[in-house]
Scaffold this motif. Structure first.
Motif, mmCIF file in Angstrom:
data_model
loop_
_atom_site.group_PDB
_atom_site.id
_atom_site.type_symbol
_atom_site.label_atom_id
_atom_site.label_comp_id
_atom_site.label_asym_id
_atom_site.label_seq_id
_atom_site.Cartn_x
_atom_site.Cartn_y
_atom_site.Cartn_z
ATOM 1 N N GLU A 74 112.073 105.694 -63.356
ATOM 2 C CA GLU A 74 113.215 106.816 -62.920
ATOM 3 C C GLU A 74 113.743 105.912 -61.796
ATOM 4 O O GLU A 74 114.889 106.004 -61.569
ATOM 5 C CB GLU A 74 112.847 107.999 -62.731
ATOM 6 C CG GLU A 74 112.422 108.843 -64.044
ATOM 7 C CD GLU A 74 111.870 110.193 -63.773
ATOM 8 O OE1 GLU A 74 111.923 111.020 -64.495
ATOM 9 O OE2 GLU A 74 111.099 110.222 -62.611
ATOM 10 N N LYS A 90 115.834 102.885 -62.310
ATOM 11 C CA LYS A 90 117.046 103.082 -63.071
ATOM 12 C C LYS A 90 118.040 103.830 -61.929
ATOM 13 O O LYS A 90 119.261 103.479 -61.897
ATOM 14 C CB LYS A 90 116.770 104.422 -64.055
ATOM 15 C CG LYS A 90 117.871 104.544 -65.003
ATOM 16 C CD LYS A 90 117.747 105.612 -66.091
ATOM 17 C CE LYS A 90 118.813 106.011 -66.780
ATOM 18 N NZ LYS A 90 118.479 106.933 -68.030
ATOM 19 N N MET A 91 117.547 104.450 -61.165
ATOM 20 C CA MET A 91 118.373 105.596 -59.972
ATOM 21 C C MET A 91 118.969 104.502 -59.174
ATOM 22 O O MET A 91 120.022 104.351 -58.841
ATOM 23 C CB MET A 91 117.612 106.580 -59.702
ATOM 24 C CG MET A 91 117.401 107.884 -60.419
ATOM 25 S SD MET A 91 116.720 109.066 -59.657
ATOM 26 C CE MET A 91 115.249 108.616 -59.589
ATOM 27 N N THR A 122 121.570 102.338 -60.687
ATOM 28 C CA THR A 122 122.729 103.037 -60.747
ATOM 29 C C THR A 122 123.375 103.203 -59.496
ATOM 30 O O THR A 122 124.808 102.958 -59.301
ATOM 31 C CB THR A 122 122.524 104.538 -61.265
ATOM 32 O OG1 THR A 122 121.895 104.404 -62.436
ATOM 33 C CG2 THR A 122 123.600 105.492 -61.466
#
Length: 61
Positions: free
Chosen positions: A21, A24-25, A28
């Motif tokens: 996570e 991924k964050m 982004t």
């Protein structure tokens, strides 16, 4: 004392993201920042060209 109890209760609610996570964050956020940098750079260039056209800059940008 009540305040400290509430702080501890709120801290128990905090969830630490997994590595997947987090990656991924982070990705982004980095993509978003690159897009915003490109947009601001494009607008800066366009406004610079417009100002040169309006005010007749002789350096030709």
């Amino acid at each position: 004392m009540m305040f400290l109890r509430q702080v501890v209760d709120e801290m128990r609610k905090v969830v630490t993201p997994t590595r997947q996570e987090l990656v991924k964050m982070t990705g982004t956020v980095l993509v978003f920042v690159v897009i915003i940098i490109a947009l601001v750079s494009l607008l800066d260039w366009l406004f610079g060209m417009g100002a040169s056209w309006v005010f007749g800059s002789s350096d030709g940008l």
